[in-house]
Scaffold this motif. Sequence first.
Motif, mmCIF file in Angstrom:
data_model
loop_
_atom_site.group_PDB
_atom_site.id
_atom_site.type_symbol
_atom_site.label_atom_id
_atom_site.label_comp_id
_atom_site.label_asym_id
_atom_site.label_seq_id
_atom_site.Cartn_x
_atom_site.Cartn_y
_atom_site.Cartn_z
ATOM 1 N N PRO A 17 -27.317 46.001 37.553
ATOM 2 C CA PRO A 17 -27.603 44.919 36.683
ATOM 3 C C PRO A 17 -28.925 45.061 36.731
ATOM 4 C CG PRO A 17 -25.708 44.468 37.844
ATOM 5 C CD PRO A 17 -26.067 45.374 38.289
ATOM 6 N N GLU A 18 -29.691 44.607 35.606
ATOM 7 C CA GLU A 18 -31.136 44.548 35.171
ATOM 8 C C GLU A 18 -31.462 43.236 35.305
ATOM 9 O OE1 GLU A 18 -34.233 45.795 32.179
ATOM 10 O OE2 GLU A 18 -32.529 46.990 32.052
ATOM 11 N N LEU A 19 -32.029 42.629 36.088
ATOM 12 C CA LEU A 19 -32.773 41.105 36.153
ATOM 13 C C LEU A 19 -33.915 41.033 35.535
ATOM 14 C CD1 LEU A 19 -31.994 38.269 36.787
ATOM 15 C CD2 LEU A 19 -32.840 38.698 38.986
ATOM 16 N N ARG A 20 -34.110 40.346 34.481
ATOM 17 C CA ARG A 20 -35.601 40.047 33.759
ATOM 18 C C ARG A 20 -35.926 38.612 33.780
ATOM 19 N NH1 ARG A 20 -35.970 41.698 28.917
ATOM 20 N NH2 ARG A 20 -33.674 41.566 28.729
ATOM 21 N N TYR A 21 -36.847 38.251 33.668
ATOM 22 C CA TYR A 21 -37.493 36.906 33.414
ATOM 23 C C TYR A 21 -38.064 36.597 31.887
ATOM 24 C CZ TYR A 21 -36.238 36.212 38.085
ATOM 25 O OH TYR A 21 -35.434 35.989 39.453
ATOM 26 N N GLN A 23 -40.690 34.725 29.095
ATOM 27 C CA GLN A 23 -42.018 34.368 29.357
ATOM 28 C C GLN A 23 -41.895 32.585 29.824
ATOM 29 O OE1 GLN A 23 -43.670 34.595 25.510
ATOM 30 N NE2 GLN A 23 -44.305 36.484 26.021
ATOM 31 N N ASN A 24 -40.758 32.140 29.673
ATOM 32 C CA ASN A 24 -40.684 30.630 30.423
ATOM 33 C C ASN A 24 -40.099 30.657 31.776
ATOM 34 O OD1 ASN A 24 -41.792 29.692 27.800
ATOM 35 N ND2 ASN A 24 -39.662 29.468 27.134
ATOM 36 N N GLY A 25 -39.843 32.092 32.323
ATOM 37 C CA GLY A 25 -39.342 32.073 33.433
ATOM 38 C C GLY A 25 -37.857 32.062 33.720
ATOM 39 N N LEU A 26 -36.943 32.069 32.684
ATOM 40 C CA LEU A 26 -35.730 31.799 32.712
ATOM 41 C C LEU A 26 -35.014 33.049 32.740
ATOM 42 C CD1 LEU A 26 -33.482 29.716 31.702
ATOM 43 C CD2 LEU A 26 -33.516 30.652 29.639
ATOM 44 N N PRO A 27 -34.162 33.461 33.835
ATOM 45 C CA PRO A 27 -33.676 34.606 34.375
ATOM 46 C C PRO A 27 -32.455 35.092 33.292
ATOM 47 C CG PRO A 27 -33.243 32.967 36.038
ATOM 48 C CD PRO A 27 -33.776 32.443 34.946
ATOM 49 N N VAL A 28 -32.456 36.398 32.876
ATOM 50 C CA VAL A 28 -31.523 36.992 32.285
ATOM 51 C C VAL A 28 -31.075 38.148 32.919
ATOM 52 C CG1 VAL A 28 -32.957 38.040 30.614
ATOM 53 C CG2 VAL A 28 -30.751 37.552 29.815
ATOM 54 N N VAL A 29 -29.875 38.688 32.784
ATOM 55 C CA VAL A 29 -29.370 39.826 33.669
ATOM 56 C C VAL A 29 -28.654 40.618 32.389
ATOM 57 C CG1 VAL A 29 -27.411 38.964 34.276
ATOM 58 C CG2 VAL A 29 -28.320 41.071 35.504
ATOM 59 N N ASN A 30 -28.906 42.034 32.176
ATOM 60 C CA ASN A 30 -28.309 42.958 31.190
ATOM 61 C C ASN A 30 -27.617 43.924 32.168
ATOM 62 O OD1 ASN A 30 -29.102 41.803 28.812
ATOM 63 N ND2 ASN A 30 -31.191 42.089 29.572
ATOM 64 N N PHE A 31 -26.401 44.577 31.552
ATOM 65 C CA PHE A 31 -25.793 45.417 32.068
ATOM 66 C C PHE A 31 -24.596 45.856 31.201
ATOM 67 C CE2 PHE A 31 -23.852 41.530 33.324
ATOM 68 C CZ PHE A 31 -22.317 41.764 33.295
ATOM 69 N N THR A 32 -24.112 47.192 31.507
ATOM 70 C CA THR A 32 -23.152 47.725 30.597
ATOM 71 C C THR A 32 -21.774 47.978 31.581
ATOM 72 O OG1 THR A 32 -24.584 48.854 29.416
ATOM 73 C CG2 THR A 32 -22.563 49.840 29.246
ATOM 74 N N ILE A 33 -20.684 47.627 30.679
ATOM 75 C CA ILE A 33 -19.438 47.925 31.409
ATOM 76 C C ILE A 33 -18.680 48.927 30.598
ATOM 77 C CG2 ILE A 33 -17.183 46.630 31.881
ATOM 78 C CD1 ILE A 33 -18.596 44.078 31.928
ATOM 79 N N ALA A 34 -18.285 49.921 31.437
ATOM 80 C CA ALA A 34 -17.580 51.037 30.680
ATOM 81 C C ALA A 34 -16.027 50.891 31.193
ATOM 82 C CB ALA A 34 -17.922 52.229 31.252
ATOM 83 N N SER A 35 -15.186 50.799 30.078
ATOM 84 C CA SER A 35 -13.863 50.567 30.002
ATOM 85 C C SER A 35 -13.033 51.827 29.548
ATOM 86 C CB SER A 35 -13.464 49.206 29.563
ATOM 87 O OG SER A 35 -11.932 48.996 29.587
ATOM 88 N N THR A 36 -12.356 52.439 30.411
ATOM 89 C CA THR A 36 -11.588 53.593 29.799
ATOM 90 C C THR A 36 -10.220 53.566 29.796
ATOM 91 O OG1 THR A 36 -13.606 54.964 30.664
ATOM 92 C CG2 THR A 36 -11.440 56.276 30.170
ATOM 93 N N PRO A 37 -9.421 53.347 28.733
ATOM 94 C CA PRO A 37 -7.983 53.313 28.679
ATOM 95 C C PRO A 37 -7.353 54.907 29.312
ATOM 96 C CG PRO A 37 -8.673 53.760 26.696
ATOM 97 C CD PRO A 37 -10.025 53.509 27.548
ATOM 98 N N ARG A 38 -6.291 54.503 30.187
ATOM 99 C CA ARG A 38 -5.564 55.760 30.793
ATOM 100 C C ARG A 38 -4.258 55.796 30.369
ATOM 101 N NH1 ARG A 38 -6.193 57.495 36.576
ATOM 102 N NH2 ARG A 38 -6.527 59.282 35.620
#
Length: 158
Positions: A17-21, A23-38
């Motif tokens: 997960p990529e944690l960034r802040y 300009q106001n100092g508020l933390p936000v995280v972005n990431f990708t979930i891969a879901s593969t049906p079987r």
Amino acid sequence: MPGETVLTVVGNLTADPELRYTQNGLPVVNFTIASTPRTFDRQANEWKDGEALFLRASAWRDFAEHIAGSLTKGMRVVATGRLRQRNYQDREGQTRTAIELEVDEIGPSLRYATAQVTRAAGNGSAAQPAASQRSQEPYAAPVSEDGSWTVPSDDTPF
């Protein structure tokens, strides 16, 4: 809320997960979930992977920091949240649409793994596990010697 599209997805994180802040100092995280049906192919007697879904996800504030400090690439997770659609312009000036999951809850899947949970303190930093404040003995059901249930005290075992 009415009208929102709530979704639960089970899959693996494609990267840390990529944690960034902001300009106001508020933390936000972005990431990708891969879901593969079987599915199981009875003729070939084997499991076959379907088309993978790659879903971008985000979370804010202390929750974002908890995710960044707890989850890593490859972990199988169960996430629930609300689908959000946003429009933006790319470098060529074309209007594009992105669909993301605004995560309300996420945790590791325990189907193929175990996890040790640590309760976070009110300010977002990690605290000692709640169990460390109690006896390290596993909880036993209150049963008397004759096998009948006994009335437990007001002390909650968990």
